[in-house]
Write a protein that holds these residues in place. Structure first.
Motif, mmCIF file in Angstrom:
data_model
loop_
_atom_site.group_PDB
_atom_site.id
_atom_site.type_symbol
_atom_site.label_atom_id
_atom_site.label_comp_id
_atom_site.label_asym_id
_atom_site.label_seq_id
_atom_site.Cartn_x
_atom_site.Cartn_y
_atom_site.Cartn_z
ATOM 1 N N LYS A 26 22.631 57.978 67.913
ATOM 2 C CA LYS A 26 23.093 57.618 66.566
ATOM 3 C C LYS A 26 21.922 57.113 65.718
ATOM 4 O O LYS A 26 21.796 57.460 64.542
ATOM 5 N N PHE A 27 21.059 56.303 66.323
ATOM 6 C CA PHE A 27 19.885 55.781 65.632
ATOM 7 C C PHE A 27 19.027 56.934 65.097
ATOM 8 O O PHE A 27 18.601 56.911 63.944
ATOM 9 N N SER A 28 18.797 57.942 65.925
ATOM 10 C CA SER A 28 17.965 59.067 65.493
ATOM 11 C C SER A 28 18.638 59.858 64.372
ATOM 12 O O SER A 28 17.965 60.333 63.457
ATOM 13 N N ALA A 29 19.964 59.975 64.412
ATOM 14 C CA ALA A 29 20.679 60.682 63.342
ATOM 15 C C ALA A 29 20.557 59.927 62.018
ATOM 16 O O ALA A 29 20.317 60.532 60.971
ATOM 17 N N VAL A 30 20.688 58.617 62.081
ATOM 18 C CA VAL A 30 20.578 57.812 60.863
ATOM 19 C C VAL A 30 19.143 57.861 60.329
ATOM 20 O O VAL A 30 18.927 57.951 59.115
ATOM 21 N N LEU A 31 18.151 57.837 61.227
ATOM 22 C CA LEU A 31 16.761 57.996 60.780
ATOM 23 C C LEU A 31 16.557 59.350 60.115
ATOM 24 O O LEU A 31 15.805 59.455 59.136
ATOM 25 N N GLY A 32 17.220 60.370 60.631
ATOM 26 C CA GLY A 32 17.141 61.688 60.016
ATOM 27 C C GLY A 32 17.686 61.685 58.597
ATOM 28 O O GLY A 32 17.109 62.307 57.699
ATOM 29 N N LEU A 33 18.766 60.949 58.388
ATOM 30 C CA LEU A 33 19.315 60.815 57.033
ATOM 31 C C LEU A 33 18.331 60.095 56.114
ATOM 32 O O LEU A 33 18.159 60.476 54.955
ATOM 33 N N ALA A 34 17.692 59.061 56.646
ATOM 34 C CA ALA A 34 16.694 58.329 55.857
ATOM 35 C C ALA A 34 15.530 59.248 55.490
ATOM 36 O O ALA A 34 15.050 59.233 54.353
ATOM 37 N N ALA A 35 15.097 60.055 56.450
ATOM 38 C CA ALA A 35 14.004 60.986 56.186
ATOM 39 C C ALA A 35 14.399 62.013 55.125
ATOM 40 O O ALA A 35 13.604 62.339 54.239
ATOM 41 N N PHE A 36 15.638 62.483 55.203
ATOM 42 C CA PHE A 36 16.106 63.451 54.213
ATOM 43 C C PHE A 36 16.170 62.818 52.818
ATOM 44 O O PHE A 36 15.772 63.429 51.834
ATOM 45 N N ALA A 37 16.640 61.573 52.747
ATOM 46 C CA ALA A 37 16.685 60.875 51.461
ATOM 47 C C ALA A 37 15.282 60.699 50.896
ATOM 48 O O ALA A 37 15.062 60.853 49.688
ATOM 49 N N ALA A 38 14.316 60.382 51.759
ATOM 50 C CA ALA A 38 12.929 60.245 51.303
ATOM 51 C C ALA A 38 12.377 61.575 50.809
ATOM 52 O O ALA A 38 11.621 61.620 49.830
ATOM 53 N N LEU A 39 12.755 62.661 51.468
ATOM 54 C CA LEU A 39 12.324 63.985 51.037
ATOM 55 C C LEU A 39 12.893 64.322 49.660
ATOM 56 O O LEU A 39 12.171 64.794 48.775
ATOM 57 N N ILE A 40 14.171 64.051 49.469
ATOM 58 C CA ILE A 40 14.790 64.274 48.154
ATOM 59 C C ILE A 40 14.077 63.433 47.099
ATOM 60 O O ILE A 40 13.752 63.916 46.007
ATOM 61 N N HIS A 41 13.809 62.184 47.427
ATOM 62 C CA HIS A 41 13.124 61.277 46.495
ATOM 63 C C HIS A 41 11.724 61.792 46.149
ATOM 64 O O HIS A 41 11.268 61.621 45.018
ATOM 65 N N ALA A 42 11.054 62.407 47.110
ATOM 66 C CA ALA A 42 9.712 62.932 46.842
ATOM 67 C C ALA A 42 9.741 63.999 45.743
ATOM 68 O O ALA A 42 8.850 64.041 44.898
ATOM 69 N N PHE A 43 10.767 64.831 45.751
ATOM 70 C CA PHE A 43 10.867 65.895 44.756
ATOM 71 C C PHE A 43 11.506 65.436 43.457
ATOM 72 O O PHE A 43 11.136 65.900 42.379
ATOM 73 N N ILE A 44 12.482 64.522 43.561
ATOM 74 C CA ILE A 44 13.200 64.040 42.376
ATOM 75 C C ILE A 44 13.190 62.503 42.431
ATOM 76 O O ILE A 44 14.094 61.887 43.007
ATOM 77 N N PRO A 45 12.170 61.875 41.880
ATOM 78 C CA PRO A 45 11.997 60.432 42.016
ATOM 79 C C PRO A 45 13.177 59.579 41.546
ATOM 80 O O PRO A 45 13.361 58.469 42.043
ATOM 81 N N ALA A 46 13.996 60.091 40.653
ATOM 82 C CA ALA A 46 15.134 59.307 40.165
ATOM 83 C C ALA A 46 16.280 59.272 41.175
ATOM 84 O O ALA A 46 17.198 58.468 41.037
ATOM 85 N N MET A 47 16.221 60.111 42.185
ATOM 86 C CA MET A 47 17.291 60.141 43.189
ATOM 87 C C MET A 47 16.862 59.387 44.447
ATOM 88 O O MET A 47 15.692 59.371 44.804
ATOM 89 N N CYS A 48 17.823 58.783 45.098
ATOM 90 C CA CYS A 48 17.616 58.120 46.395
ATOM 91 C C CYS A 48 16.459 57.124 46.347
ATOM 92 O O CYS A 48 15.675 57.028 47.287
ATOM 93 N N GLU A 49 16.370 56.366 45.264
ATOM 94 C CA GLU A 49 15.233 55.469 45.072
ATOM 95 C C GLU A 49 15.075 54.438 46.186
ATOM 96 O O GLU A 49 13.955 54.099 46.544
ATOM 97 N N LYS A 50 16.174 53.908 46.688
ATOM 98 C CA LYS A 50 16.092 52.864 47.703
ATOM 99 C C LYS A 50 16.836 53.222 48.985
ATOM 100 O O LYS A 50 16.945 52.405 49.891
ATOM 101 N N THR A 51 17.311 54.434 49.071
ATOM 102 C CA THR A 51 18.146 54.829 50.198
ATOM 103 C C THR A 51 17.409 54.725 51.531
ATOM 104 O O THR A 51 17.905 54.099 52.473
ATOM 105 N N ALA A 52 16.248 55.329 51.624
ATOM 106 C CA ALA A 52 15.511 55.329 52.897
ATOM 107 C C ALA A 52 15.125 53.915 53.311
ATOM 108 O O ALA A 52 15.302 53.528 54.472
#
Length: 68
Positions: A26-52
């Motif tokens: 479960k920990f690894s799955a949640v880290l994967g979500l955090a990584a995905f949010a950071a990836l989205i933030h990298a392309f669109i800075p206004a999205m997922c600003e504090k999610t990861a």
């Protein structure tokens, strides 16, 4: 050797092998979500600003006192 490789660490955090397996899975799955949010933030800075960072902080809270 089997005990050292598979059982010592789970016991150190008061879990069985399978409890630890599920926690880590479960920990690894949640880290994967955090990584995905950071990836989205990298392309669109206004999205997922504090999610990861929020997810990482929550995971730290769940783990930093385990086994004490």
């Amino acid at each position: 050797m089997i005990s050292k490789v598979f059982l010592d660490h789970p016991r150190s955090v008061n879990e069985t092998y399978f409890e630890h397996f599920l926690f880590a899975l479960k920990f690894s799955a949640v880290l994967g979500l955090a990584a995905f949010a950071a990836l989205i933030h990298a392309f669109i800075p206004a999205m997922c600003e504090k999610t990861a960072s929020r997810i990482v902080a929550q995971l730290y809270e769940r783990t930093h006192n385990r086994g004490k």
